[in-house]
Design an enzyme around this catalytic site. Sequence first.
Site, PDB file in Angstrom:
ATOM      1  N   GLY A 182      17.834  22.127  40.772  1.00 17.95           N
ATOM      2  CA  GLY A 182      17.345  20.827  41.212  1.00 17.95           C
ATOM      3  C   GLY A 182      16.322  20.274  40.254  1.00 17.95           C
ATOM      4  N   ASN A 183      15.527  19.349  40.746  1.00 18.41           N
ATOM      5  CA  ASN A 183      14.480  18.755  39.927  1.00 18.41           C
ATOM      6  C   ASN A 183      13.288  18.421  40.817  1.00 18.41           C
ATOM      7  OD1 ASN A 183      14.895  15.949  40.984  1.00 18.41           O
ATOM      8  ND2 ASN A 183      16.898  16.240  40.000  1.00 18.41           N
ATOM      9  N   ARG A 184      12.256  17.842  40.232  1.00 12.80           N
ATOM     10  CA  ARG A 184      10.991  17.655  40.938  1.00 12.80           C
ATOM     11  C   ARG A 184      10.861  16.288  41.596  1.00 12.80           C
ATOM     12  NH1 ARG A 184       6.551  18.911  36.605  1.00 12.80           N
ATOM     13  NH2 ARG A 184       5.228  18.328  38.368  1.00 12.80           N
ATOM     14  N   ALA A 188      16.932  11.033  40.762  1.00 12.16           N
ATOM     15  CA  ALA A 188      16.984  11.982  39.650  1.00 12.16           C
ATOM     16  C   ALA A 188      18.191  12.896  39.875  1.00 12.16           C
ATOM     17  CB  ALA A 188      15.699  12.795  39.581  1.00 12.16           C
TER      18      ALA A 188
END
Length: 412
Positions: free
Chosen positions: A210-212, A278
Amino acid sequence: MAERPRVVLGVGGGIAAYKACEVLRGLTESGHDVRVVPTAAALKFVGAATFEALSGHPVHTDVFTEVPEVQHVRVGQEADLVLVVPATADLLAKAAHGVADDLLTNTLLMARCPVVFFPAMHTEMWEHPATRDNVALLRSRGVVVTEPDSGRLTGKDTGKGRLADPREIVDLAKLLLAKPNALPRDLEGVRVVVSAGGTREPLDPVRFLGNRSSGKQGYALARVAAQRGAEVTLVAAHTAALPDPAGAHVVSVSTAAELQVAMEDAAAEADVVVMAAAVADFRPAERAECKIKKQGDGSAPTVTLTRNPDILAGLAQRRRPGQILVGFAAETGDEHGSVLDHGRIKLKRKGVDLLVLNAVGEGRAFEVDENTGWLLSPSGLEQRIPLGAKSELAATVWDAVAELVRAQGRRQ
């Protein structure tokens, strides 16, 4: 404006009056000087002592208390912002027609700062022609009457008319203190799709790539668009901690593939598409059916990745004639160029009408409440967006979109 912005919090006599306490706390804790002016009916739901304890100011409802202070004049004159939470049908009617029979309605007549009503009432009352006419009249005078939320009302009833989440009210209040003209009704009839959050690509039943992204910027975009009159669909990936924006239809997704399908479906009839989510660039080529175990010899498993589709590029290829496409790019500088250099290249490659370029890194863009960057366009626009709340950046984006919408109208 005073060092501590002076906010008048008017409270109407509806069951949602208790939520005004959360708004009051949110504003005072962020450094605002808040004076609460309830109606007499509001005090049947929340006592004056509660408002006084949270605000640090005495609470009055009539114009005959502290007469030498000329409260019915001074309170409105000295305010930087007036909020009415909740705004009942009765209060909207009085404000529209200049009735001044208590301290709050006098304050509304005296105020020359931005005035914002946050309605809360049953759906039938919100949709009644009298209320709709009153709302239209107030908006025609430059007063902000926000769209209410949809959901559970009193008793067993549900529908449109629920008070917006207190966190959203505080956010919009701060936006209008920073940019008093941030919420014009210039997107009426415009169909908008916004993506938000970060996708997750499962590795096994427990883990994911995933991402932030927190989704805060996408939610701010949806919130501001809805309050500027747009018909908003918000496609959200893993944003459970955020309140749904009032007036927006929310579609929840998880993976990049799900986001792609939802965005293509929603974009088919949209006038404006904003790709703020994102998206994970890669996903595991295979998802393990069972949790991947640690190896006895201490070695780590090898994970093969495959690329996810470029959703923004796909939307650009499928766009309808006249559809406005806005992209977001998170970049860092490197040996090949600066953040702005990479943004210019991405602007050309993506085929968008506007590109919001963010410099990312520790404490920047992701998982924070503020944002900055540049707004780029193929016409050569390179507008620097100063550091500020994400709702302020959202307002800047919608200012540019509204200008493109107006330009299209002039050409037609």
